[in-house]
Design a protein around this motif. Structure first.
Motif, PDB file in Angstrom:
ATOM      1  N   SER A 287       0.810  -1.219   0.000  1.00  0.00           N
ATOM      2  CA  SER A 287       0.000   0.000   0.000  1.00  0.00           C
ATOM      3  C   SER A 287       0.842   1.268   0.000  1.00  0.00           C
ATOM      4  O   SER A 287       0.319   2.375   0.034  1.00  0.00           O
ATOM      5  CB  SER A 287      -0.927   0.010   1.222  1.00  0.00           C
ATOM      6  OG  SER A 287      -0.172  -0.026   2.424  1.00  0.00           O
ATOM      7  N   SER A 288       2.159   1.098  -0.029  1.00  0.00           N
ATOM      8  CA  SER A 288       3.046   2.254   0.032  1.00  0.00           C
ATOM      9  C   SER A 288       3.307   2.811  -1.357  1.00  0.00           C
ATOM     10  O   SER A 288       3.454   2.073  -2.332  1.00  0.00           O
ATOM     11  CB  SER A 288       4.378   1.854   0.676  1.00  0.00           C
ATOM     12  OG  SER A 288       5.319   2.895   0.589  1.00  0.00           O
ATOM     13  N   ARG A 289       3.371   4.128  -1.448  1.00  0.00           N
ATOM     14  CA  ARG A 289       3.703   4.783  -2.712  1.00  0.00           C
ATOM     15  C   ARG A 289       5.103   5.384  -2.683  1.00  0.00           C
ATOM     16  O   ARG A 289       5.432   6.240  -3.489  1.00  0.00           O
ATOM     17  CB  ARG A 289       2.672   5.876  -3.012  1.00  0.00           C
ATOM     18  CG  ARG A 289       1.261   5.338  -3.215  1.00  0.00           C
ATOM     19  CD  ARG A 289       0.296   6.459  -3.561  1.00  0.00           C
ATOM     20  NE  ARG A 289      -1.051   5.935  -3.791  1.00  0.00           N
ATOM     21  CZ  ARG A 289      -2.106   6.690  -4.101  1.00  0.00           C
ATOM     22  NH1 ARG A 289      -1.954   8.018  -4.220  1.00  0.00           N
ATOM     23  NH2 ARG A 289      -3.284   6.146  -4.290  1.00  0.00           N
ATOM     24  N   ASP A 291       9.208   5.757  -2.936  1.00  0.00           N
ATOM     25  CA  ASP A 291      10.238   5.373  -3.899  1.00  0.00           C
ATOM     26  C   ASP A 291      11.309   4.572  -3.153  1.00  0.00           C
ATOM     27  O   ASP A 291      12.086   5.122  -2.382  1.00  0.00           O
ATOM     28  CB  ASP A 291      10.846   6.627  -4.524  1.00  0.00           C
ATOM     29  CG  ASP A 291      11.993   6.308  -5.477  1.00  0.00           C
ATOM     30  OD1 ASP A 291      12.245   5.112  -5.730  1.00  0.00           O
ATOM     31  OD2 ASP A 291      12.636   7.260  -5.951  1.00  0.00           O
TER      32      ASP A 291
END
Length: 539
Positions: A287-289, A291
């Motif tokens: 669920s992480s966006r 980098d």
């Protein structure tokens, strides 16, 4: 100069004084600054009457001050003693007393529990308190404030040290009383901090080699997630510092924040302890966006790292190197393996054996590769001196094989035809059911691979007919229910019938130690408190 942990750090300071050594709590500290603060604390400890051989409790979670305290103790040839900050008052009093502590450096959040036990421990004559971000604000302590303890000299004027200065690492406590493993500085450096080449087993003969090589290249950023009170984090941190790299530390493990920090600091190497950190990390990553393209290596050790979790990392990071090391506080490094997609694993990892690793039988003789017989994982070469204050246990674990000293761990293992070693599980956690041996780790790996299960600990429950029944305490994923019939069908695909958990207890959260190891005492307590939530009747 010597193969001494303080000397090895000081070589890096001299070679790379302006590099960033540590990042924590919004602070960045260079090698020169870390050296200065560690020297100041070391002088304060000397003024308090502590000296060569004094035992100093490190009752701290991850922070810059934790590393400073370790280095300060090494510098004056004292012995830092790692303290598990989750201990109850009784456990804490036992370890403080067993370790013969003369001083304690602690975070303020632990002040109330420390205040409970100090009156019964008159040998402890000096305590220092470090401010923290985990709830210690406002708690009273009679200890000297840490920053006041750093008000003296920052000079490096401590005299010569020895290869044979003592290092003690306390371990255990999940199935019995904690034990202090006694090493020399050279031996612990050899097996866990870069003094041996992990791949060839060759010894490094120049104490300046790590710092020299490090100074010739660009530093890498290592994020040590396990607690520094455990060798799984302490020794990689020291290795990074001896070779001029930067270490990122967090006071508390949070999988979502971990990915944010990986992005912010461009972390390249992530140090974890098996499934306990790997599973929440890979699920938070979904669920992480953030980098996370900087990440090159995930290095696990000290706890079971299931194939399903390794595969999930390789799916999320196709170019990632995922390593799984075997070893213990009693053995140091025993071997390292690298994950590939779809790899089968029974019990613990299968790894190319380290130079001095072996599997021996009950007769203390090496087992021939490919025999199919399991035995005890053992390690020769650089080994500890024994257990602190425990001559009987020392005699049991530290033995001779072919006339050479070895340490025999509680791990059952098998040596394969190609010389690699497969860890099967902890010998004291082998479940004897109807005459068959079942390794808890193998069953845990199968149970945790089911979609409804977030975590699990497998134990044996006494049974009149079978001796013990294989049983599991499980934590559902996201607090949802468990399809028990589906779970049973799932584990039967990879486990023989006698290995299937017959009794299951459901808990909101499975308890583990700060380093991520299963808390078997807690799980066995659960099985004694109430009836199971599910029973497997069929054979």
């Amino acid at each position: 100069m010597a193969y001494n942990l303080a000397d090895l750090f000081e070589h890096s300071v001299d070679a790379m004084p302006d590099r960033v050594a540590l990042i924590a709590a919004g602070r960045r500290i260079t090698y020169r600054e870390l050296e200065d603060r560690a020297n100041r604390l070391a002088h304060n400890l000397l003024e308090a009457g502590l000296t060569t051989g004094s035992h100093i409790g490190v009752h701290l979670h991850n922070s810059i001050e934790t590393v400073e305290t370790l280095l300060a103790a090494f510098k004056i040839r004292a012995v830092p003693i790692n303290i598990n900050y989750r201990y109850t008052s009784d456990e804490l009093a036992y370890v403080y007393g067993n370790a013969d502590l003369e001083a304690v450096v602690h975070h303020r959040v632990y002040s109330p529990r420390i205040a409970e036990v100090l009156p019964s421990l008159p040998k402890i004559r000096y305590t220092v308190v470090v401010e923290d971000d985990l709830g210690g604000v406002g708690l009273h302590s009679d200890s000297v404030p840490y920053e006041e303890a750093l008000s003296g000299s920052g000079r490096r004027d401590f005299g010569e040290r020895s290869n044979d200065d003592v290092f003690i690492m306390y371990t255990g406590g999940t199935t019995g009383r904690p034990k202090g493993v006694v090493w020399t500085h050279e031996s612990i450096w050899r097996v866990l901090a870069g003094g041996l080449d992990f791949y060839t087993g060759e010894a490094i003969e120049d104490e300046y080699q790590q710092s020299q090589v490090g100074s010739e290249g660009e530093p890498t950023l290592w994020f040590a997630l396990p607690p520094l009170i455990h060798a799984a984090a302490m020794m990689p941190t020291l290795t990074a510092l001896f070779s001029g790299n930067t270490v990122l530390l967090e006071s508390k493990f949070d999988p979502h924040r971990t990915w944010e920090l990986v992005e912010r600091h461009r972390v390249q190497i992530l140090i974890i302890t098996g499934d306990a950190m790997g599973r929440p990390l890979i699920e938070a990553r979904q669920s992480s966006r953030t980098d996370t393209s900087s990440l090159a290596v995930v290095a696990s050790g000290a706890a079971l790292f299931s194939p399903v979790i390794k595969d999930a990392f390789l799916d999320a990071f196709p170019n990632l190197v995922v390593s799984d090391s075997i070893g213990a506080s009693e053995t140091g490094f025993g071997g390292i393996g690298f994950a590939t997609k779809g790899q089968k694993q029974v019990g613990g990892p299968r790894v190319p054996a380290g130079r001095y690793a072996m599997v021996i039988g009950d007769d203390d003789r090496p087992i021939e590769p490919g025999s199919g017989n399991d035995g005890w994982f053992a390690k020769g070469g650089y080994v500890p001196l024994g257990y602190y204050n425990d001559p009987e246990k020392t005699k049991e674990i530290f033995r001779e094989v072919d006339g050479k000293p070895v340490v025999v761990t509680g791990d059952r293992a098998r040596i394969e035809e190609d010389g690699s070693i497969t860890l099967l599980g902890r010998g004291n956690m082998v479940i004897n059911t109807g005459g068959e041996k079942v390794f808890a780790e193998e069953v845990e790996s199968a149970v945790k691979a089911y979609r409804d299960i977030y975590d699990a600990i497998v134990v044996g429950v006494p049974d009149e007919r079978w001796g013990h029944r294989v049983s599991a305490v499980v934590q559902p994923r996201d607090g949802a229910g468990i399809d028990f019939d589906g779970l049973e069908h799932h584990v039967r695909q990879s486990l023989a019938g006698y290995k299937i958990p017959r009794l299951l207890w459901v808990e909101d959260a499975v308890q583990r130690t700060p380093s991520g190891k299963p808390d078997y005492r807690w799980a066995q307590g659960v099985t004694k408190q109430r009836d199971p939530d599910y029973r497997v009747i069929s054979g």
